[in-house]
Design an enzyme around this catalytic site. Structure first.
Site, PDB file in Angstrom:
ATOM      1  N   HIS A  52       0.823  -1.097   0.081  1.00 61.22           N
ATOM      2  CA  HIS A  52      -0.027   0.159  -0.044  1.00 61.22           C
ATOM      3  C   HIS A  52       0.864   1.212  -0.216  1.00 61.22           C
ATOM      4  O   HIS A  52       2.434   1.229   0.340  1.00 61.22           O
ATOM      5  CB  HIS A  52      -0.857   0.048   1.156  1.00 61.22           C
TER       6      HIS A  52
HETATM    7  P1  TYD Z   1      -1.544  -2.644   8.008  1.00 63.03           P
HETATM    8  O1  TYD Z   1      -0.708  -1.162   7.970  1.00 63.03           O
HETATM    9  O2  TYD Z   1      -2.406  -2.802   6.490  1.00 63.03           O
HETATM   10  O3  TYD Z   1      -0.366  -3.781   7.981  1.00 63.03           O
HETATM   11  P2  TYD Z   1       0.799  -4.153   6.730  1.00 63.03           P
HETATM   12  O4  TYD Z   1       1.156  -2.801   6.112  1.00 63.03           O
HETATM   13  O5  TYD Z   1       2.076  -4.428   7.410  1.00 63.03           O
HETATM   14  O6  TYD Z   1       0.517  -5.225   5.942  1.00 63.03           O
HETATM   15  O7  TYD Z   1      -2.185  -2.829   9.383  1.00 63.03           O
HETATM   16  C1  TYD Z   1      -2.772  -4.172   9.723  1.00 63.03           C
HETATM   17  C2  TYD Z   1      -3.901  -4.022  10.685  1.00 63.03           C
HETATM   18  O8  TYD Z   1      -3.436  -3.543  11.656  1.00 63.03           O
HETATM   19  C3  TYD Z   1      -4.936  -2.969   9.983  1.00 63.03           C
HETATM   20  O9  TYD Z   1      -6.368  -4.017  10.456  1.00 63.03           O
HETATM   21  C4  TYD Z   1      -4.765  -1.917  10.715  1.00 63.03           C
HETATM   22  C5  TYD Z   1      -4.203  -2.183  11.917  1.00 63.03           C
HETATM   23  N1  TYD Z   1      -3.306  -0.959  12.466  1.00 63.03           N
HETATM   24  C6  TYD Z   1      -3.418  -0.422  13.456  1.00 63.03           C
HETATM   25  O10 TYD Z   1      -4.776  -0.236  14.362  1.00 63.03           O
HETATM   26  N2  TYD Z   1      -2.822   0.570  14.142  1.00 63.03           N
HETATM   27  C7  TYD Z   1      -1.595   0.935  13.371  1.00 63.03           C
HETATM   28  O11 TYD Z   1      -0.681   1.695  13.700  1.00 63.03           O
HETATM   29  C8  TYD Z   1      -1.026   0.018  12.101  1.00 63.03           C
HETATM   30  C9  TYD Z   1       0.060   0.091  11.563  1.00 63.03           C
HETATM   31  C10 TYD Z   1      -2.025  -1.052  11.917  1.00 63.03           C
END
Ligand code: TYD
Length: 136
Positions: A52
């Site tokens: 993303h």
């Molecule tokens: P995401 O940023 O999509 O993870 P990655 O990029 O590593 O695949 O986040 C995964 C999940 O965690 C998503 O449901 C949102 C949650 N999240 C939070 O609640 N707070 C945060 O600071 C982060 C980074 C993620």
């Protein structure tokens, strides 16, 4: 945002026979004020994180333990950075598509972020990212 703004930043390293120490301070060692930190751990072999872009959030990523690769993409060019030491990290400006992969066993990725968590700051659709990166 252009890929050329992404860069490896070396952190202070205090060598000591009792064990080494590194640190960072906002705006001094990394180019933003810190709002949030999170960490990624227990990644099963072969898994990918990220995939993303953020509209405004900037990040600094450190391999506190183990190793992994971070690939950044500005819509034109891609670059992969291998992180495997805790005394440097990767500055990721906003507006870049990124993913993380090749996590070693027991690796620990520490991510320092410039913004509070906001689901609306994410661009998760790659075509939308390409469209917005061309518009910039
Ligand atoms: P995401 O940023 O999509 O993870 P990655 O990029 O590593 O695949 O986040 C995964 C999940 O965690 C998503 O449901 C949102 C949650 N999240 C939070 O609640 N707070 C945060 O600071 C982060 C980074 C993620």
């Amino acid at each position: 945002m252009s890929l050329v703004l992404a860069k490896i930043i070396n952190l202070p390293k205090i060598l000591d026979e009792r064990g080494n120490l590194s640190f960072l301070e906002e705006t001094k060692h990394i180019p933003f004020e810190i709002k949030r930190t999170y960490w990624i751990y227990d990644v099963p072999g072969g898994e990918t994180r990220g995939g993303h872009a953020y509209r405004t959030n900037q990040e600094f990523i450190v391999a506190i333990s183990g190793s992994f690769d971070v690939t950044l993409n500005d819509g034109n060019d891609k670059k992969t950075f291998s992180l495997n030491r805790s005394y440097y990290g990767l500055y990721v400006p906003n507006g870049l598509w990124r993913h993380m992969e090749n996590f070693s066993t027991n690796s620990l990725a520490l991510i320092i972020a410039s913004e509070d968590y906001d689901a609306n700051d994410y661009i998760r659709d790659y075509d939308q990212f390409l469209f917005s990166s061309k518009a910039r």
